[in-house]
Design a protein around this motif. Structure first.
Motif, short mmCIF file in Angstrom:
data_model
loop_
_atom_site.label_atom_id
_atom_site.label_comp_id
_atom_site.label_asym_id
_atom_site.label_seq_id
_atom_site.Cartn_x
_atom_site.Cartn_y
_atom_site.Cartn_z
N LYS A 159 0.82 -1.21 0.00
CA LYS A 159 0.00 0.00 0.00
C LYS A 159 0.86 1.26 0.00
O LYS A 159 1.80 1.39 0.79
CB LYS A 159 -0.91 0.00 1.23
CG LYS A 159 -1.84 1.19 1.30
CD LYS A 159 -2.68 1.16 2.56
CE LYS A 159 -3.53 2.42 2.67
NZ LYS A 159 -4.34 2.44 3.91
N GLY A 160 0.55 2.16 -0.95
CA GLY A 160 1.25 3.44 -1.03
C GLY A 160 2.51 3.43 -1.87
O GLY A 160 3.15 4.48 -2.03
N SER A 161 2.89 2.29 -2.45
CA SER A 161 4.15 2.21 -3.19
C SER A 161 3.99 2.33 -4.70
O SER A 161 4.98 2.36 -5.43
CB SER A 161 4.88 0.89 -2.87
OG SER A 161 4.12 -0.22 -3.33
N PHE A 162 2.74 2.43 -5.19
CA PHE A 162 2.50 2.49 -6.63
C PHE A 162 2.51 3.93 -7.12
O PHE A 162 1.81 4.79 -6.59
CB PHE A 162 1.17 1.84 -6.98
CG PHE A 162 0.85 1.88 -8.45
CD1 PHE A 162 1.49 1.04 -9.34
CD2 PHE A 162 -0.10 2.77 -8.94
CE1 PHE A 162 1.19 1.08 -10.70
CE2 PHE A 162 -0.41 2.82 -10.29
CZ PHE A 162 0.25 1.97 -11.17
N ASN A 163 3.33 4.19 -8.15
CA ASN A 163 3.38 5.49 -8.81
C ASN A 163 3.19 5.23 -10.31
O ASN A 163 4.09 4.69 -10.98
CB ASN A 163 4.72 6.17 -8.54
CG ASN A 163 4.82 7.55 -9.16
OD1 ASN A 163 4.55 7.75 -10.34
ND2 ASN A 163 5.21 8.53 -8.36
N GLU B 166 -2.31 -2.86 -2.43
CA GLU B 166 -3.18 -2.30 -3.46
C GLU B 166 -2.94 -3.09 -4.74
O GLU B 166 -1.83 -3.59 -4.99
CB GLU B 166 -2.93 -0.81 -3.66
CG GLU B 166 -1.49 -0.42 -3.95
CD GLU B 166 -1.32 1.09 -4.02
OE1 GLU B 166 -1.60 1.64 -5.10
OE2 GLU B 166 -0.92 1.70 -3.01
N PHE B 167 -3.99 -3.21 -5.56
CA PHE B 167 -3.92 -4.04 -6.75
C PHE B 167 -4.23 -3.20 -7.99
O PHE B 167 -5.17 -2.40 -7.99
CB PHE B 167 -4.89 -5.22 -6.65
CG PHE B 167 -4.52 -6.21 -5.58
CD1 PHE B 167 -3.74 -7.30 -5.88
CD2 PHE B 167 -4.94 -6.02 -4.28
CE1 PHE B 167 -3.38 -8.20 -4.90
CE2 PHE B 167 -4.59 -6.91 -3.27
CZ PHE B 167 -3.80 -8.00 -3.59
N HIS B 168 -3.43 -3.41 -9.04
CA HIS B 168 -3.59 -2.65 -10.29
C HIS B 168 -3.63 -3.62 -11.47
O HIS B 168 -2.87 -4.59 -11.52
CB HIS B 168 -2.44 -1.65 -10.44
CG HIS B 168 -2.41 -0.64 -9.33
ND1 HIS B 168 -3.15 0.53 -9.37
CD2 HIS B 168 -1.76 -0.63 -8.14
CE1 HIS B 168 -2.94 1.21 -8.26
NE2 HIS B 168 -2.11 0.54 -7.49
N PHE B 169 -4.52 -3.31 -12.42
CA PHE B 169 -4.77 -4.18 -13.56
C PHE B 169 -4.26 -3.51 -14.83
O PHE B 169 -4.56 -2.34 -15.09
CB PHE B 169 -6.27 -4.47 -13.69
CG PHE B 169 -6.84 -5.24 -12.52
CD1 PHE B 169 -7.17 -6.57 -12.68
CD2 PHE B 169 -7.02 -4.64 -11.28
CE1 PHE B 169 -7.69 -7.30 -11.61
CE2 PHE B 169 -7.54 -5.35 -10.21
CZ PHE B 169 -7.87 -6.68 -10.37
N ALA B 170 -3.51 -4.26 -15.62
CA ALA B 170 -2.93 -3.71 -16.85
C ALA B 170 -3.30 -4.59 -18.03
O ALA B 170 -3.31 -5.82 -17.95
CB ALA B 170 -1.40 -3.62 -16.72
#
Length: 323
Positions: A227-231, A272-276
């Motif tokens: 959490k908080g590490s995605f830029n 946190e999860f991000h979809f690409a």
């Protein structure tokens, strides 16, 4: 009588003190260091999916395993492993050995590019879908060491299991050389701090159901971040040597009418999860198309704050709403 009673109490206290000193002394070894006992650590390997659908297998030859700089005598190598066969929760046991009961934070693999476990060349290579083999070159020399970061606590007279996420997506770089492609290991300096291992006893599992159209020429990858590490500007940069570099792990959305994804070894904590979305270009290669607008079916903000607990499986229901 009072003095006699006091004398007996004094003798009892002195005896207790002596016993305590003996007990404390018994916890030290001959060198004067505290004897913490020993436990067993089992080291396993797993993998996250690579981006290139034309790759059929990736073989790496491990020649040495170290834990916090200490060579693991229980490693029976060299050992050549098809890392791509270790996806979707599958693991390969690398080594098991006795260790002093304490915490460990670094596991280092020495990888041989030149010679495999049978003495044949190459030692590490990419096998394409058409059967051709491409040697995995290394700018760090014939044998290069890569260190995985994490934290594992070995307890006396107990067994702990750690799982290294090899993560081929980060580990291998492809470059075009005329009409052919060549593959190489990413340098140690580029990977420093971005290779991870997890303590199985301190890990949880995240599974998800994915609702959204995926085209036949498209691949959807899910990236897990602390959490908080995605830029976004840094992680999804098209010119970056390694995209989504800070992701702790990644996995692919699979399935037909019912689509799903799974993370098997996530260390306890907040994520946190991000979809690409990746689509096939004119050269037949998968390249990043864009980030997907996705949210939880029950809570639009949940994907930015998912709590993973040790030994607990979480199920997410995801709705995708375009790029």
């Amino acid at each position: 009588m009072w003095k006699r009673k006091n004398s007996v109490m004094s003798m009892w206290a002195t005896g207790l003190l002596s016993l305590s000193v003996l007990a404390f002394t018994g916890c030290n070894n001959d060198d004067g260091e505290e004897d913490l006992g020993e436990g067993t650590m089992e080291i396993q390997m797993t993998d996250a999916p690579a981006d290139n659908d034309n790759i059929d297998a990736v073989f790496v030859t491990v020649t040495s395993v170290k834990v916090d700089g200490q060579v693991v005598d229980g490693f029976e190598g060299p050992k050549t492993i098809n890392v791509m066969a270790l996806q979707n929760g599958k693991t390969e046991m690398l080594a098991t050995d006795k260790f002093t009961a304490k915490s460990y934070e670094n596991i280092t693999l020495e990888i041989d590019s030149e010679m495999d476990e049978d003495g044949n060349s190459p030692g590490s290579y990419v096998e394409m879908a058409d059967g051709t083999k491409n040697k995995l070159m290394s700018s760090d020399g014939e044998k290069a060491e890569y260190t995985f970061k994490g934290r594992s606590r070995v307890m006396a007279d107990a067994k702990s299991t750690v799982v290294l996420d090899f993560d081929l997506r980060k580990f291998i770089r492809e470059s075009d050389t005329g009409s052919a492609s060549s593959f190489s290991f990413v340098s140690k300096s580029d990977l420093e701090g971005y290779l991870m291992f997890a303590d199985e006893d301190n890990s949880g599992r995240v599974k998800g159901n994915y609702s959204g159209q995926i085209d036949t020429d498209e691949k959807v990858i899910v990236y897990a971040y602390k959490k908080g590490s995605f830029n976004e500007s840094q992680e999804a940069d098209e010119d970056a040597d390694i995209q989504f570099k800070k992701a702790v792990s990644s996995t692919e959305v699979n399935g037909g009418l019912t689509k799903s994804f799974s993370f098997y070894f996530l260390e306890e904590g907040d994520y946190e999860f991000h979809f690409a979305s990746y689509k096939e270009n004119n050269a037949g290669e998968m390249e990043l198309y864009g980030l997907i607008d996705a949210e939880s079916e029950t809570n639009a903000d949940l994907l930015d704050n998912v709590e993973v607990q040790a030994g607990v499986e979480i199920t997410l229901n995801i709705i995708a709403d375009g790029i």
